[in-house]
Design a protein around this motif. Structure first.
Motif, PDB file in Angstrom:
ATOM      1  N   THR A  41      23.551  11.204 -16.479  1.00 13.74           N
ATOM      2  CA  THR A  41      24.062  12.524 -16.855  1.00 13.74           C
ATOM      3  C   THR A  41      23.595  13.543 -15.826  1.00 13.74           C
ATOM      4  O   THR A  41      22.479  13.466 -15.313  1.00 13.74           O
ATOM      5  CB  THR A  41      23.550  12.952 -18.241  1.00 13.74           C
ATOM      6  N   ILE A  42      24.469  14.501 -15.519  1.00 11.19           N
ATOM      7  CA  ILE A  42      24.156  15.561 -14.569  1.00 11.19           C
ATOM      8  C   ILE A  42      23.871  16.844 -15.346  1.00 11.19           C
ATOM      9  O   ILE A  42      24.627  17.194 -16.261  1.00 11.19           O
ATOM     10  CB  ILE A  42      25.320  15.794 -13.586  1.00 11.19           C
ATOM     11  N   SER A  43      22.810  17.531 -14.989  1.00 13.63           N
ATOM     12  CA  SER A  43      22.462  18.778 -15.671  1.00 13.63           C
ATOM     13  C   SER A  43      21.722  19.694 -14.708  1.00 13.63           C
ATOM     14  O   SER A  43      21.334  19.290 -13.611  1.00 13.63           O
ATOM     15  CB  SER A  43      21.593  18.502 -16.902  1.00 13.63           C
ATOM     16  N   LEU A  44      21.525  20.937 -15.124  1.00 10.28           N
ATOM     17  CA  LEU A  44      20.784  21.912 -14.329  1.00 10.28           C
ATOM     18  C   LEU A  44      19.321  21.917 -14.741  1.00 10.28           C
ATOM     19  O   LEU A  44      18.984  21.692 -15.907  1.00 10.28           O
ATOM     20  CB  LEU A  44      21.361  23.314 -14.503  1.00 10.28           C
ATOM     21  N   SER A  45      18.452  22.175 -13.773  1.00  3.14           N
ATOM     22  CA  SER A  45      17.026  22.265 -14.057  1.00  3.14           C
ATOM     23  C   SER A  45      16.389  23.186 -13.023  1.00  3.14           C
ATOM     24  O   SER A  45      17.092  23.826 -12.230  1.00  3.14           O
ATOM     25  CB  SER A  45      16.389  20.869 -14.017  1.00  3.14           C
ATOM     26  N   THR A  46      15.071  23.266 -13.023  1.00  2.00           N
ATOM     27  CA  THR A  46      14.343  24.090 -12.058  1.00  2.00           C
ATOM     28  C   THR A  46      13.247  23.257 -11.409  1.00  2.00           C
ATOM     29  O   THR A  46      12.674  22.367 -12.040  1.00  2.00           O
ATOM     30  CB  THR A  46      13.711  25.322 -12.729  1.00  2.00           C
ATOM     31  N   ARG A  47      12.977  23.579 -10.155  1.00  2.00           N
ATOM     32  CA  ARG A  47      11.818  23.046  -9.456  1.00  2.00           C
ATOM     33  C   ARG A  47      11.180  24.227  -8.742  1.00  2.00           C
ATOM     34  O   ARG A  47      11.748  24.769  -7.796  1.00  2.00           O
ATOM     35  CB  ARG A  47      12.213  21.951  -8.458  1.00  2.00           C
ATOM     36  N   LEU A  48      10.007  24.626  -9.256  1.00  2.00           N
ATOM     37  CA  LEU A  48       9.367  25.857  -8.799  1.00  2.00           C
ATOM     38  C   LEU A  48      10.360  27.009  -8.883  1.00  2.00           C
ATOM     39  O   LEU A  48      10.921  27.250  -9.940  1.00  2.00           O
ATOM     40  CB  LEU A  48       8.822  25.666  -7.383  1.00  2.00           C
ATOM     41  N   PHE A  50      13.299  27.199  -7.506  1.00  2.00           N
ATOM     42  CA  PHE A  50      14.651  26.765  -7.195  1.00  2.00           C
ATOM     43  C   PHE A  50      15.422  26.362  -8.451  1.00  2.00           C
ATOM     44  O   PHE A  50      14.873  25.708  -9.347  1.00  2.00           O
ATOM     45  CB  PHE A  50      14.623  25.571  -6.236  1.00  2.00           C
ATOM     46  N   LEU A  51      16.690  26.744  -8.488  1.00  2.00           N
ATOM     47  CA  LEU A  51      17.616  26.233  -9.495  1.00  2.00           C
ATOM     48  C   LEU A  51      18.292  25.011  -8.897  1.00  2.00           C
ATOM     49  O   LEU A  51      18.869  25.082  -7.809  1.00  2.00           O
ATOM     50  CB  LEU A  51      18.661  27.295  -9.846  1.00  2.00           C
ATOM     51  N   VAL A  52      18.201  23.879  -9.570  1.00  2.00           N
ATOM     52  CA  VAL A  52      18.712  22.634  -9.009  1.00  2.00           C
ATOM     53  C   VAL A  52      19.578  21.905 -10.028  1.00  2.00           C
ATOM     54  O   VAL A  52      19.527  22.171 -11.230  1.00  2.00           O
ATOM     55  CB  VAL A  52      17.557  21.701  -8.572  1.00  2.00           C
ATOM     56  N   ALA A  53      20.374  20.986  -9.515  1.00  2.00           N
ATOM     57  CA  ALA A  53      21.077  20.033 -10.372  1.00  2.00           C
ATOM     58  C   ALA A  53      20.401  18.685 -10.194  1.00  2.00           C
ATOM     59  O   ALA A  53      19.910  18.357  -9.109  1.00  2.00           O
ATOM     60  CB  ALA A  53      22.555  19.943  -9.969  1.00  2.00           C
ATOM     61  N   HIS A  54      20.342  17.912 -11.256  1.00  2.00           N
ATOM     62  CA  HIS A  54      19.793  16.569 -11.122  1.00  2.00           C
ATOM     63  C   HIS A  54      20.574  15.598 -11.989  1.00  2.00           C
ATOM     64  O   HIS A  54      21.240  15.987 -12.945  1.00  2.00           O
ATOM     65  CB  HIS A  54      18.294  16.516 -11.437  1.00  2.00           C
ATOM     66  N   THR A  55      20.499  14.346 -11.607  1.00  2.00           N
ATOM     67  CA  THR A  55      21.183  13.278 -12.334  1.00  2.00           C
ATOM     68  C   THR A  55      20.135  12.375 -12.956  1.00  2.00           C
ATOM     69  O   THR A  55      19.316  11.780 -12.244  1.00  2.00           O
ATOM     70  CB  THR A  55      22.084  12.463 -11.390  1.00  2.00           C
ATOM     71  N   ASP A  56      20.128  12.278 -14.269  1.00  2.00           N
ATOM     72  CA  ASP A  56      19.180  11.443 -14.988  1.00  2.00           C
ATOM     73  C   ASP A  56      19.719  10.016 -15.023  1.00  2.00           C
ATOM     74  O   ASP A  56      20.716   9.728 -15.690  1.00  2.00           O
ATOM     75  CB  ASP A  56      18.980  11.967 -16.402  1.00  2.00           C
ATOM     76  N   VAL A  57      19.072   9.123 -14.267  1.00  2.00           N
ATOM     77  CA  VAL A  57      19.471   7.707 -14.230  1.00  2.00           C
ATOM     78  C   VAL A  57      18.235   6.851 -14.509  1.00  2.00           C
ATOM     79  O   VAL A  57      17.908   5.926 -13.767  1.00  2.00           O
ATOM     80  CB  VAL A  57      20.109   7.339 -12.873  1.00  2.00           C
ATOM     81  N   SER A  58      17.545   7.166 -15.598  1.00  2.00           N
ATOM     82  CA  SER A  58      16.282   6.500 -15.911  1.00  2.00           C
ATOM     83  C   SER A  58      16.431   4.994 -16.050  1.00  2.00           C
ATOM     84  O   SER A  58      15.495   4.237 -15.774  1.00  2.00           O
ATOM     85  CB  SER A  58      15.685   7.080 -17.199  1.00  2.00           C
ATOM     86  N   GLY A  59      17.609   4.519 -16.477  1.00  2.00           N
ATOM     87  CA  GLY A  59      17.812   3.089 -16.650  1.00  2.00           C
ATOM     88  C   GLY A  59      17.788   2.300 -15.365  1.00  2.00           C
ATOM     89  O   GLY A  59      17.749   1.062 -15.388  1.00  2.00           O
ATOM     90  N   ILE A  60      17.776   2.989 -14.213  1.00  2.00           N
ATOM     91  CA  ILE A  60      17.819   2.296 -12.927  1.00  2.00           C
ATOM     92  C   ILE A  60      16.525   1.548 -12.658  1.00  2.00           C
ATOM     93  O   ILE A  60      16.470   0.662 -11.788  1.00  2.00           O
ATOM     94  CB  ILE A  60      18.119   3.310 -11.791  1.00  2.00           C
ATOM     95  N   TRP A  61      15.449   1.860 -13.395  1.00  2.00           N
ATOM     96  CA  TRP A  61      14.177   1.162 -13.203  1.00  2.00           C
ATOM     97  C   TRP A  61      14.308  -0.336 -13.460  1.00  2.00           C
ATOM     98  O   TRP A  61      13.523  -1.133 -12.942  1.00  2.00           O
ATOM     99  CB  TRP A  61      13.110   1.745 -14.126  1.00  2.00           C
ATOM    100  N   LEU A  62      15.271  -0.730 -14.276  1.00  2.29           N
ATOM    101  CA  LEU A  62      15.445  -2.149 -14.596  1.00  2.29           C
ATOM    102  C   LEU A  62      16.258  -2.883 -13.548  1.00  2.29           C
ATOM    103  O   LEU A  62      16.353  -4.114 -13.587  1.00  2.29           O
ATOM    104  CB  LEU A  62      16.125  -2.294 -15.967  1.00  2.29           C
ATOM    105  N   ALA A  63      16.846  -2.171 -12.602  1.00  7.60           N
ATOM    106  CA  ALA A  63      17.681  -2.783 -11.566  1.00  7.60           C
ATOM    107  C   ALA A  63      16.803  -3.288 -10.418  1.00  7.60           C
ATOM    108  O   ALA A  63      15.655  -2.884 -10.267  1.00  7.60           O
ATOM    109  CB  ALA A  63      18.692  -1.766 -11.045  1.00  7.60           C
ATOM    110  N   PRO A  64      17.322  -4.178  -9.583  1.00  8.44           N
ATOM    111  CA  PRO A  64      16.567  -4.643  -8.414  1.00  8.44           C
ATOM    112  C   PRO A  64      16.240  -3.505  -7.461  1.00  8.44           C
ATOM    113  O   PRO A  64      16.893  -2.454  -7.466  1.00  8.44           O
ATOM    114  CB  PRO A  64      17.521  -5.658  -7.755  1.00  8.44           C
TER     115      PRO A  64
END
Length: 263
Positions: A41-48, A50-64
């Protein structure tokens, strides 16, 4: 970068191009993750600051590992492709202000990924290659432990030896990088924003014609819209911590792996 005498057109054009680049960046993460069968999923967030967009792909940890690295670096590859395409057009058809802005925007996105003290794409690659579960979170907890003069349990005690070394090293980068980034915001970004707003307000007060009035109004509207988006995204991310702090309750720490690739 300043391709028009009207500040509103410059800001609007640069903002539009920047968000187009960011959208393609995030879609690259999303497409490569879904190609591996991982939802995102793509959503807006902040880093310090900066206003940023990020993609949550937490399930990728199970991939090679090869798939994980592909997902992490897909956004940067997309940025490089956009820069390359714009440079090719400039080479064959001559320079154009918007193409130059597009090149600088894409290049800026690439450079920003090397700010490892924030959770950029290369940060997640570093976290993965070091084998840490939550490099940023564990380093922040370690710094809080040092700041409180070790009056709380050492958060590194529960980590394997290899992770302890990585967390200590990253903690140094976190302090230096965050300090430098906030200093840049105070000494450079904030004065520019204040100057931009003050000029627009001065134009509205003095009245310099309809075009100047509309230009100043649009500048103030764009600046306010971006700041409102930042505040909203920041509160969505940190609001629960503020409420917990104000209520006097302790906030439980989390130690899960994170995988949020973003621009």
């Amino acid at each position: 970068m300043i391709w028009s005498e009207h500040g509103s057109l410059v800001i609007l054009g640069q903002t539009a191009l920047a968000w187009v680049v960011v959208l393609f960046h995030e879609l690259a993460h999303l497409a490569t993750a879904r190609a591996a069968g991982v939802p995102g999923t793509i959503s807006l967030s902040t880093r310090l600051q900066f206003l940023v967009a990020h993609t949550d792909v937490s399930g990728i940890w199970l991939a090679p590992l090869r798939v994980r690295v592909t997902v992490y670096l897909a956004g940067m590859a997309q940025d490089a492709a956009i820069c390359g395409a714009a440079l090719v057009l400039i080479f064959f058809h001559g320079p154009h202000p918007l193409l130059s802005v597009l090149v600088l925007t894409g290049f800026g996105c690439l450079v920003a990924q090397f700010l490892l003290f924030m959770r950029t794409d290369l940060y997640f690659l570093l976290q993965d290659l070091t084998g840490c579960r939550n490099l940023y979170g564990d380093s922040a907890a370690y710094l809080r432990y040092l700041i409180t003069m070790r009056k709380r349990p050492d958060p590194l005690a529960r980590l394997p030896g290899r992770e302890r070394v990585s967390v200590r090293g990253y903690a140094v980068l976190l302090v230096v990088g965050t300090g430098a980034c906030l200093a840049f915001a105070v000494m450079v970004t904030l004065p520019i924003a204040i100057s931009l707003v003050s000029r627009a307000v001065h134009t509205l007060v003095t009245g310099s014609g309809l075009v100047s009035f509309l230009d100043a109004t649009l500048v103030l509207g764009l600046v306010a819209a971006v700041e409102l988006m930042w505040v909203t995204a920041w509160w969505r991310r940190h609001g629960h911590r503020v409420r917990t702090f104000l209520s006097g309750r302790s906030h439980p720490a989390t130690h899960h792996r994170q995988s949020r690739a973003g621009a």
